[in-house]
Write a protein that holds these residues in place. Structure first.
Motif, PDB file in Angstrom:
ATOM      1  N   GLU A 128       0.808  -1.088  -0.025  1.00  0.00           N
ATOM      2  CA  GLU A 128       0.126   0.093   0.162  1.00  0.00           C
ATOM      3  C   GLU A 128       0.822   1.352   0.070  1.00  0.00           C
ATOM      4  O   GLU A 128       0.515   2.168  -0.611  1.00  0.00           O
ATOM      5  CB  GLU A 128      -1.019   0.034   1.116  1.00  0.00           C
ATOM      6  N   ALA A 129       1.850   1.336   0.749  1.00  0.00           N
ATOM      7  CA  ALA A 129       2.865   2.134   0.594  1.00  0.00           C
ATOM      8  C   ALA A 129       3.951   2.510  -0.568  1.00  0.00           C
ATOM      9  O   ALA A 129       4.816   3.362  -0.474  1.00  0.00           O
ATOM     10  CB  ALA A 129       3.956   2.252   1.935  1.00  0.00           C
ATOM     11  N   GLY A 130       3.770   1.492  -1.607  1.00  0.00           N
ATOM     12  CA  GLY A 130       4.462   1.423  -2.595  1.00  0.00           C
ATOM     13  C   GLY A 130       5.853   0.879  -2.561  1.00  0.00           C
ATOM     14  O   GLY A 130       6.768   1.180  -3.190  1.00  0.00           O
ATOM     15  N   VAL A 131       6.429   0.102  -1.458  1.00  0.00           N
ATOM     16  CA  VAL A 131       7.470  -0.487  -1.208  1.00  0.00           C
ATOM     17  C   VAL A 131       7.538  -1.932  -1.404  1.00  0.00           C
ATOM     18  O   VAL A 131       6.821  -2.770  -0.814  1.00  0.00           O
ATOM     19  CB  VAL A 131       7.989   0.099   0.144  1.00  0.00           C
ATOM     20  N   ALA A 132       7.995  -2.152  -2.532  1.00  0.00           N
ATOM     21  CA  ALA A 132       8.202  -3.735  -3.272  1.00  0.00           C
ATOM     22  C   ALA A 132       9.554  -4.212  -2.808  1.00  0.00           C
ATOM     23  O   ALA A 132       9.552  -5.521  -2.593  1.00  0.00           O
ATOM     24  CB  ALA A 132       8.148  -3.637  -4.528  1.00  0.00           C
ATOM     25  N   ARG A 133      10.394  -3.531  -2.415  1.00  0.00           N
ATOM     26  CA  ARG A 133      12.041  -3.975  -2.333  1.00  0.00           C
ATOM     27  C   ARG A 133      12.404  -3.371  -0.982  1.00  0.00           C
ATOM     28  O   ARG A 133      12.575  -2.070  -1.340  1.00  0.00           O
ATOM     29  CB  ARG A 133      13.150  -4.295  -3.504  1.00  0.00           C
ATOM     30  N   ALA A 134      12.811  -4.052   0.017  1.00  0.00           N
ATOM     31  CA  ALA A 134      13.470  -3.232   1.367  1.00  0.00           C
ATOM     32  C   ALA A 134      14.063  -4.415   2.032  1.00  0.00           C
ATOM     33  O   ALA A 134      13.575  -5.527   2.066  1.00  0.00           O
ATOM     34  CB  ALA A 134      12.473  -2.446   1.791  1.00  0.00           C
ATOM     35  N   ASP A 135      14.957  -4.017   2.935  1.00  0.00           N
ATOM     36  CA  ASP A 135      15.356  -4.722   4.040  1.00  0.00           C
ATOM     37  C   ASP A 135      14.250  -4.658   5.189  1.00  0.00           C
ATOM     38  O   ASP A 135      13.811  -3.470   5.398  1.00  0.00           O
ATOM     39  CB  ASP A 135      16.761  -4.334   4.719  1.00  0.00           C
ATOM     40  N   VAL A 136      13.947  -5.530   5.866  1.00  0.00           N
ATOM     41  CA  VAL A 136      12.979  -5.384   7.002  1.00  0.00           C
ATOM     42  C   VAL A 136      13.763  -5.808   8.061  1.00  0.00           C
ATOM     43  O   VAL A 136      14.268  -6.975   8.674  1.00  0.00           O
ATOM     44  CB  VAL A 136      11.819  -6.394   6.932  1.00  0.00           C
ATOM     45  N   LEU A 137      14.137  -4.771   9.247  1.00  0.00           N
ATOM     46  CA  LEU A 137      14.781  -5.019  10.171  1.00  0.00           C
ATOM     47  C   LEU A 137      14.105  -5.306  11.377  1.00  0.00           C
ATOM     48  O   LEU A 137      12.921  -4.595  11.738  1.00  0.00           O
ATOM     49  CB  LEU A 137      15.538  -3.739  10.620  1.00  0.00           C
ATOM     50  N   VAL A 138      14.283  -6.475  12.229  1.00  0.00           N
ATOM     51  CA  VAL A 138      13.407  -7.065  13.091  1.00  0.00           C
ATOM     52  C   VAL A 138      14.433  -7.269  14.449  1.00  0.00           C
ATOM     53  O   VAL A 138      15.321  -7.754  14.339  1.00  0.00           O
ATOM     54  CB  VAL A 138      13.041  -8.583  12.614  1.00  0.00           C
ATOM     55  N   CYS A 139      14.045  -6.718  15.307  1.00  0.00           N
ATOM     56  CA  CYS A 139      14.572  -7.002  16.888  1.00  0.00           C
ATOM     57  C   CYS A 139      14.607  -8.499  17.140  1.00  0.00           C
ATOM     58  O   CYS A 139      13.401  -8.969  16.920  1.00  0.00           O
ATOM     59  CB  CYS A 139      13.805  -6.277  17.908  1.00  0.00           C
ATOM     60  N   CYS A 140      15.611  -8.988  17.399  1.00  0.00           N
ATOM     61  CA  CYS A 140      15.631 -10.406  17.545  1.00  0.00           C
ATOM     62  C   CYS A 140      16.459 -10.927  18.707  1.00  0.00           C
ATOM     63  O   CYS A 140      17.495 -10.439  19.234  1.00  0.00           O
ATOM     64  CB  CYS A 140      16.742 -10.952  16.475  1.00  0.00           C
ATOM     65  N   GLY A 141      15.550 -11.823  19.669  1.00  0.00           N
ATOM     66  CA  GLY A 141      16.275 -12.455  20.657  1.00  0.00           C
ATOM     67  C   GLY A 141      16.441 -14.075  20.150  1.00  0.00           C
ATOM     68  O   GLY A 141      17.670 -14.296  19.639  1.00  0.00           O
ATOM     69  N   GLY A 142      15.731 -14.740  20.395  1.00  0.00           N
ATOM     70  CA  GLY A 142      15.731 -16.075  19.773  1.00  0.00           C
ATOM     71  C   GLY A 142      15.323 -16.487  18.256  1.00  0.00           C
ATOM     72  O   GLY A 142      15.495 -17.453  17.843  1.00  0.00           O
ATOM     73  N   GLY A 143      14.699 -15.205  17.916  1.00  0.00           N
ATOM     74  CA  GLY A 143      14.355 -15.433  16.371  1.00  0.00           C
ATOM     75  C   GLY A 143      13.036 -15.818  16.164  1.00  0.00           C
ATOM     76  O   GLY A 143      12.679 -16.036  15.053  1.00  0.00           O
ATOM     77  N   GLY A 144      11.924 -15.883  17.003  1.00  0.00           N
ATOM     78  CA  GLY A 144      10.679 -16.247  17.001  1.00  0.00           C
ATOM     79  C   GLY A 144       9.902 -15.101  15.827  1.00  0.00           C
ATOM     80  O   GLY A 144       9.467 -15.560  14.925  1.00  0.00           O
ATOM     81  N   LEU A 145      10.109 -14.002  16.251  1.00  0.00           N
ATOM     82  CA  LEU A 145       9.518 -12.974  15.293  1.00  0.00           C
ATOM     83  C   LEU A 145      10.386 -12.857  13.896  1.00  0.00           C
ATOM     84  O   LEU A 145       9.645 -12.774  12.930  1.00  0.00           O
ATOM     85  CB  LEU A 145       9.662 -11.690  16.080  1.00  0.00           C
ATOM     86  N   SER A 146      11.393 -12.795  14.203  1.00  0.00           N
ATOM     87  CA  SER A 146      12.425 -12.881  12.690  1.00  0.00           C
ATOM     88  C   SER A 146      11.802 -13.876  11.810  1.00  0.00           C
ATOM     89  O   SER A 146      11.666 -13.646  10.516  1.00  0.00           O
ATOM     90  CB  SER A 146      13.803 -12.832  12.919  1.00  0.00           C
ATOM     91  N   ALA A 147      12.014 -15.194  12.460  1.00  0.00           N
ATOM     92  CA  ALA A 147      11.646 -16.359  11.591  1.00  0.00           C
ATOM     93  C   ALA A 147      10.080 -16.312  10.760  1.00  0.00           C
ATOM     94  O   ALA A 147       9.948 -16.569   9.937  1.00  0.00           O
ATOM     95  CB  ALA A 147      11.976 -17.514  12.344  1.00  0.00           C
TER      96      ALA A 147
END
Length: 324
Positions: free
Chosen positions: A167-186
């Motif tokens: 919707e914001a017109g972003v098709a390519r980008a890095d998505v930075l995710v706060c990471c501990g054990g990796g549940g959210l990132s994965a």
């Protein structure tokens, strides 16, 4: 293993979970040198994304298991998510928390009706303590990240990012995710693989506790040398999860690490430009966008602001030290 079908199923069960906004501000773009879009999970119920995984896991239990109750171990955000979701399902909840967790998180967990058991983070084995209590009391253990349904619930963040970025017109980008054990990132990585393959997850961690970044670089799960010593308490874990690491090894880009001072500066930047409240651990992805600019490619970056359960004195210090 979790897959996008499990994530979509978790989204269908997610009663009470908020669709959080993707925020922007011109001043933030100027500071970062590119367009920055911030997924404000600090506005999620219980103040962090953890409510998503907690709801997914508890809603997937049988009625018998829910009546027996659940157990979780957490420094605060998973604790509050489990306590909230358990109360909504009529399930007893026991939460194992480190004694040095912020009082605001311990109090918040108790406020949702959970029984809190404290342990010494530097001396006690949290996982063993949690497993022992679960066996002793007949509770179902819901770990903070290495659990298929928890990962599926966290992956609903990725489904929303895919739609909102389009919707914001972003098709390519890095998505930075706060990471501990990796549940959210994965979970986010799996959702984006299916719905927005031009968006790539990259983990963000505190310096000195960047076990995921080091593990991704070396191709094997590595541990942190210490379990305490950073203000980013929400994402201090011993090492990457057995379930989460293979997903991120396949789908994520190189990990990023920021200092505690940079995380605190990002707390102030988020408050000034986006008018949201973050905890330091929930601000490391934004800190990476601000202070690791040369390690990020492209005209836009997406950051997940994963939590806002911050002690008043910590937030006040972040503001006083980083704003004129």
């Amino acid at each position: 293993m979790t897959d996008v079908a499990a994530i979509r199923a978790a989204a269908r069960r997610a009663r009470g979970i908020r669709r959080t906004p993707l925020l922007e501000a011109p001043g933030l773009d100027r500071l970062a040198g590119r367009r920055v879009l911030v997924k404000a999970e600090c506005l999620q119920v219980t103040g962090s994304f953890k409510a998503r995984g907690a709801w997914a896991a508890i809603s997937a239990l049988s009625e018998t298991d829910r009546r027996r109750g659940v157990l979780a171990y957490s420094s605060g955000n998973h604790a509050q998510g489990i306590a909230w979701a358990a109360a909504a399902h009529g399930a007893p909840a026991v939460i194992v928390m480190p004694s040095d967790a912020p009082a605001v998180k311990i109090d918040g967990t108790k406020a949702y009706g959970a029984d809190v058991v404290l342990y010494d983070r530097g001396r006690d084995d949290r996982d063993a303590l949690g497993a022992g209590l679960a066996a002793e009391r007949g509770l179902t253990l819901v770990p903070p990240f290495d659990h298929a349904q928890v990962i599926a619930g966290q992956g609903t963040v990725g489904l929303e990012i895919a739609r909102q970025a389009a919707e914001a017109g972003v098709a390519r980008a890095d998505v930075l995710v706060c990471c501990g054990g990796g549940g959210l990132s994965a979970g986010v990585a799996l959702a984006l693989e299916a719905d927005a393959p031009g968006l790539r997850v990259r983990t963000a961690e505190p310096a000195g506790f960047d076990d995921m970044a080091r593990s991704l670089a070396e191709g094997e799960r590595l541990s942190n040398a210490a379990t305490t010593g950073s203000i980013c308490d929400a994402i201090l874990t011993p090492r990457p999860g057995a379930l989460t690491f293979p997903v991120l090894q396949r789908l994520a880009g190189p990990g990023l690490a920021v200092s505690d001072a940079e995380a605190m500066a990002a707390v102030a930047v988020a408050f000034r430009h986006l008018h949201i409240v973050l905890e330091p651990g929930g601000a490391v992805a934004l800190a990476a966008a601000l202070f690791r600019r040369d390690a990020i490619a492209g005209d836009a970056v997406i950051c997940v602001a994963s939590g806002g359960n911050v002690a008043t004195e910590t937030f006040a210090r972040a503001i006083s030290e980083n704003m004129p």
